[in-house]
Design a protein around this motif. Structure first.
Motif, PDB file in Angstrom:
ATOM      1  N   LEU A 185      58.028  58.721  39.341  1.00 23.20           N
ATOM      2  CA  LEU A 185      59.426  58.589  38.934  1.00 23.20           C
ATOM      3  C   LEU A 185      59.680  57.252  38.252  1.00 23.20           C
ATOM      4  CD1 LEU A 185      61.194  59.915  42.179  1.00 23.20           C
ATOM      5  CD2 LEU A 185      61.031  61.123  39.995  1.00 23.20           C
ATOM      6  N   ASP A 186      58.624  56.463  38.035  1.00 14.09           N
ATOM      7  CA  ASP A 186      58.808  55.109  37.525  1.00 14.09           C
ATOM      8  C   ASP A 186      59.423  55.090  36.129  1.00 14.09           C
ATOM      9  OD1 ASP A 186      56.260  56.355  37.305  1.00 14.09           O
ATOM     10  OD2 ASP A 186      55.395  54.531  36.466  1.00 14.09           O
ATOM     11  N   HIS A 187      59.201  56.131  35.323  1.00 17.47           N
ATOM     12  CA  HIS A 187      59.800  56.176  33.998  1.00 17.47           C
ATOM     13  C   HIS A 187      61.283  56.523  34.046  1.00 17.47           C
ATOM     14  CE1 HIS A 187      58.840  60.325  34.950  1.00 17.47           C
ATOM     15  NE2 HIS A 187      59.537  60.748  33.918  1.00 17.47           N
ATOM     16  N   LEU A 188      61.785  56.845  35.249  1.00 21.03           N
ATOM     17  CA  LEU A 188      63.191  57.226  35.413  1.00 21.03           C
ATOM     18  C   LEU A 188      63.983  56.212  36.236  1.00 21.03           C
ATOM     19  CD1 LEU A 188      62.541  60.991  36.267  1.00 21.03           C
ATOM     20  CD2 LEU A 188      63.434  60.112  34.101  1.00 21.03           C
ATOM     21  N   LEU A 189      63.399  55.057  36.503  1.00 21.59           N
ATOM     22  CA  LEU A 189      64.022  54.094  37.414  1.00 21.59           C
ATOM     23  C   LEU A 189      65.436  53.699  36.997  1.00 21.59           C
ATOM     24  CD1 LEU A 189      61.044  51.757  38.357  1.00 21.59           C
ATOM     25  CD2 LEU A 189      62.573  52.946  39.964  1.00 21.59           C
ATOM     26  N   ASP A 190      65.705  53.628  35.713  1.00 25.07           N
ATOM     27  CA  ASP A 190      67.016  53.176  35.252  1.00 25.07           C
ATOM     28  C   ASP A 190      67.922  54.322  34.816  1.00 25.07           C
ATOM     29  OD1 ASP A 190      66.514  50.385  35.669  1.00 25.07           O
ATOM     30  OD2 ASP A 190      65.193  50.446  33.913  1.00 25.07           O
ATOM     31  N   GLU A 191      67.489  55.559  35.135  1.00 23.48           N
ATOM     32  CA  GLU A 191      68.321  56.727  34.840  1.00 23.48           C
ATOM     33  C   GLU A 191      69.234  57.038  36.025  1.00 23.48           C
ATOM     34  OE1 GLU A 191      68.419  58.403  31.935  1.00 23.48           O
ATOM     35  OE2 GLU A 191      66.998  56.899  31.177  1.00 23.48           O
ATOM     36  N   PRO A 192      70.433  57.569  35.765  1.00 25.44           N
ATOM     37  CA  PRO A 192      71.293  57.977  36.889  1.00 25.44           C
ATOM     38  C   PRO A 192      70.611  59.069  37.710  1.00 25.44           C
ATOM     39  CG  PRO A 192      72.510  57.972  34.805  1.00 25.44           C
ATOM     40  CD  PRO A 192      71.064  57.813  34.454  1.00 25.44           C
ATOM     41  N   ALA A 193      70.696  58.962  39.018  1.00 27.35           N
ATOM     42  CA  ALA A 193      70.052  59.959  39.878  1.00 27.35           C
ATOM     43  C   ALA A 193      70.619  61.349  39.615  1.00 27.35           C
ATOM     44  CB  ALA A 193      70.232  59.573  41.340  1.00 27.35           C
ATOM     45  N   GLY A 194      71.872  61.418  39.201  1.00 20.42           N
ATOM     46  CA  GLY A 194      72.499  62.706  38.925  1.00 20.42           C
ATOM     47  C   GLY A 194      71.915  63.425  37.735  1.00 20.42           C
ATOM     48  N   SER A 195      71.139  62.722  36.909  1.00 18.77           N
ATOM     49  CA  SER A 195      70.546  63.352  35.726  1.00 18.77           C
ATOM     50  C   SER A 195      69.185  63.971  36.016  1.00 18.77           C
ATOM     51  CB  SER A 195      70.395  62.318  34.600  1.00 18.77           C
ATOM     52  OG  SER A 195      69.389  61.363  34.920  1.00 18.77           O
ATOM     53  N   LEU A 196      68.670  63.787  37.244  1.00 26.20           N
ATOM     54  CA  LEU A 196      67.347  64.301  37.582  1.00 26.20           C
ATOM     55  C   LEU A 196      67.383  65.814  37.788  1.00 26.20           C
ATOM     56  CD1 LEU A 196      66.103  61.672  40.214  1.00 26.20           C
ATOM     57  CD2 LEU A 196      65.853  61.627  37.726  1.00 26.20           C
ATOM     58  N   SER A 197      66.239  66.438  37.594  1.00 26.50           N
ATOM     59  CA  SER A 197      66.103  67.859  37.913  1.00 26.50           C
ATOM     60  C   SER A 197      66.096  68.041  39.425  1.00 26.50           C
ATOM     61  CB  SER A 197      64.808  68.411  37.328  1.00 26.50           C
ATOM     62  OG  SER A 197      63.691  67.869  38.029  1.00 26.50           O
ATOM     63  N   GLY A 198      66.216  69.290  39.860  1.00 27.25           N
ATOM     64  CA  GLY A 198      66.211  69.557  41.299  1.00 27.25           C
ATOM     65  C   GLY A 198      64.931  69.071  41.961  1.00 27.25           C
ATOM     66  N   GLY A 199      63.787  69.318  41.303  1.00 35.59           N
ATOM     67  CA  GLY A 199      62.522  68.876  41.875  1.00 35.59           C
ATOM     68  C   GLY A 199      62.408  67.371  41.921  1.00 35.59           C
ATOM     69  N   GLN A 200      62.878  66.697  40.872  1.00 30.60           N
ATOM     70  CA  GLN A 200      62.842  65.233  40.853  1.00 30.60           C
ATOM     71  C   GLN A 200      63.745  64.643  41.933  1.00 30.60           C
ATOM     72  OE1 GLN A 200      63.932  64.813  36.744  1.00 30.60           O
ATOM     73  NE2 GLN A 200      61.813  64.472  36.072  1.00 30.60           N
ATOM     74  N   ARG A 201      64.848  65.308  42.206  1.00 32.25           N
ATOM     75  CA  ARG A 201      65.724  64.831  43.290  1.00 32.25           C
ATOM     76  C   ARG A 201      65.023  64.941  44.640  1.00 32.25           C
ATOM     77  NH1 ARG A 201      71.998  66.539  42.017  1.00 32.25           N
ATOM     78  NH2 ARG A 201      71.959  66.079  39.783  1.00 32.25           N
ATOM     79  N   LYS A 202      64.251  66.001  44.817  1.00 28.97           N
ATOM     80  CA  LYS A 202      63.483  66.139  46.065  1.00 28.97           C
ATOM     81  C   LYS A 202      62.475  64.996  46.189  1.00 28.97           C
ATOM     82  CE  LYS A 202      64.755  70.530  47.313  1.00 28.97           C
ATOM     83  NZ  LYS A 202      64.976  71.152  48.609  1.00 28.97           N
ATOM     84  N   LEU A 203      61.817  64.662  45.072  1.00 33.40           N
ATOM     85  CA  LEU A 203      60.876  63.549  45.085  1.00 33.40           C
ATOM     86  C   LEU A 203      61.584  62.238  45.400  1.00 33.40           C
ATOM     87  CD1 LEU A 203      58.732  64.447  41.945  1.00 33.40           C
ATOM     88  CD2 LEU A 203      57.928  64.436  44.305  1.00 33.40           C
ATOM     89  N   LEU A 204      62.750  62.028  44.806  1.00 36.75           N
ATOM     90  CA  LEU A 204      63.514  60.810  45.060  1.00 36.75           C
ATOM     91  C   LEU A 204      63.908  60.716  46.525  1.00 36.75           C
ATOM     92  CD1 LEU A 204      65.060  58.271  44.262  1.00 36.75           C
ATOM     93  CD2 LEU A 204      66.950  59.731  43.487  1.00 36.75           C
ATOM     94  N   GLU A 205      64.355  61.831  47.097  1.00 37.74           N
ATOM     95  CA  GLU A 205      64.754  61.792  48.503  1.00 37.74           C
ATOM     96  C   GLU A 205      63.568  61.462  49.400  1.00 37.74           C
ATOM     97  OE1 GLU A 205      67.581  64.150  51.521  1.00 37.74           O
ATOM     98  OE2 GLU A 205      66.231  65.439  50.385  1.00 37.74           O
ATOM     99  N   LEU A 206      62.430  62.064  49.125  1.00 34.16           N
ATOM    100  CA  LEU A 206      61.249  61.775  49.932  1.00 34.16           C
ATOM    101  C   LEU A 206      60.813  60.320  49.750  1.00 34.16           C
ATOM    102  CD1 LEU A 206      59.149  62.782  51.888  1.00 34.16           C
ATOM    103  CD2 LEU A 206      57.864  63.751  49.976  1.00 34.16           C
ATOM    104  N   ALA A 207      60.870  59.821  48.527  1.00 32.66           N
ATOM    105  CA  ALA A 207      60.532  58.417  48.275  1.00 32.66           C
ATOM    106  C   ALA A 207      61.471  57.496  49.035  1.00 32.66           C
ATOM    107  CB  ALA A 207      60.612  58.124  46.777  1.00 32.66           C
ATOM    108  N   ARG A 208      62.749  57.805  49.015  1.00 31.72           N
ATOM    109  CA  ARG A 208      63.738  56.963  49.698  1.00 31.72           C
ATOM    110  C   ARG A 208      63.524  56.967  51.202  1.00 31.72           C
ATOM    111  NH1 ARG A 208      69.926  58.182  48.291  1.00 31.72           N
ATOM    112  NH2 ARG A 208      69.403  60.052  49.444  1.00 31.72           N
ATOM    113  N   VAL A 209      63.219  58.140  51.748  1.00 31.92           N
ATOM    114  CA  VAL A 209      62.936  58.252  53.174  1.00 31.92           C
ATOM    115  C   VAL A 209      61.713  57.422  53.556  1.00 31.92           C
ATOM    116  CG1 VAL A 209      61.966  59.890  54.843  1.00 31.92           C
ATOM    117  CG2 VAL A 209      64.090  60.442  53.660  1.00 31.92           C
ATOM    118  N   LEU A 210      60.668  57.480  52.732  1.00 27.65           N
ATOM    119  CA  LEU A 210      59.429  56.779  53.066  1.00 27.65           C
ATOM    120  C   LEU A 210      59.576  55.269  52.974  1.00 27.65           C
ATOM    121  CD1 LEU A 210      56.905  59.161  51.338  1.00 27.65           C
ATOM    122  CD2 LEU A 210      57.183  58.818  53.788  1.00 27.65           C
TER     123      LEU A 210
END
Length: 255
Positions: free
Chosen positions: A143-168
């Protein structure tokens, strides 16, 4: 490493009015990946909510790494090292991916105003560390290429990755995954599963709820089946797959 289970739940009960959602559930989880399956309405999400502090159980006990955490509030349980994801990711849509990740790490010196004033140098060091860890976690989940993008612009799968990353980033001992692959395209599904297995090899423990039974059977070391608020059976995937009670519970679905 000890032989004691990481999570031990005994006699867990929860009712909503006249409806029994959990009826004396007993369950233990050891290191690795444990799958939790069951038909709709079996009580899986209520079980997650009760052991992570989102709901207070009406009876029973929850022990995590030997400590009784029954009925503790969620922040306390997170500090113990037990965290969860949700079926629908809860990112802050108007904040960037980086900002979402920076919200996760705890124990920073700047979290209290007085401490930030007294220890400005430490605060700056913590901030640099948090940014570095957030960038490293984003890279781990690609997700490093998306670091400065709004989280709301992510796809459903990317949001799942973000949530797991945040949890970890909270540095948990155990993660409860509530349908982490629902609505995810096959490419991102493989990516999430690869990350989970890589983390398992590093000693992370997962309790994994997923409706795709074949996926659970393929990727989990141990499988627990719930039905009508109770634990129906558990064991290695091969034994659970052929258990007639499980087949009946799923109304003859091919499993």
């Amino acid at each position: 490493m000890t032989d004691d289970p990481i999570l031990s739940v005994s006699g867990l009960e929860k009712t909503f009015g006249g409806i029994t959602a959990l009826d004396g559930v007993d369950l233990t989880v050891d290191q690795g990946i444990t799958g939790l399956i069951g038909p709709n309405g079996a009580g899986k999400t209520t079980f997650f909510n009760c052991i992570t502090g989102y709901l207070a159980p009406d009876g029973g006990t929850v022990e995590f790494q030997g400590d009784d955490v029954t009925g503790n509030r969620t922040p306390s349980i997170v500090r113990e090292g037990l965290v969860r994801t949700f079926q629908i990711p809860r990112e802050l849509e108007n904040m960037t991916v980086r900002e979402n990740l920076l919200l996760a790490p705890g124990g920073q010196s700047g979290e209290k105003l007085g401490r930030a004033w007294l220890r400005g140098g430490q605060f700056a060091e913590d901030e640099r560390r948090s940014r570095r860890e957030a960038a490293e976690m984003a890279a781990f989940f690609e997700l490093d290429h998306l670091l400065d993008e709004p989280a709301g612009s992510l796809s459903g799968g990317q949001r799942k990755l973000l949530e797991l990353a945040r949890v970890l980033l909270t540095e948990p001992e155990m993660v409860l995954l509530d349908e982490p692959l629902a609505g995810v395209n096959p490419t991102l599904e493989r990516k999430i599963l690869e990350r989970i297995h890589e983390l398992e090899s590093q000693g992370q423990t997962f309790l994994f709820v997923e409706h795709d039974i074949e996926l659970i059977m393929e990727h989990c070391d141990h499988v627990v089946v719930m039905h009508q608020g109770q634990k129906l059976t558990e064991g290695p995937p091969s034994a659970v797959r052929s258990d007639q009670r499980v087949i009946d519970a799923y109304l003859g679905e091919e499993i």
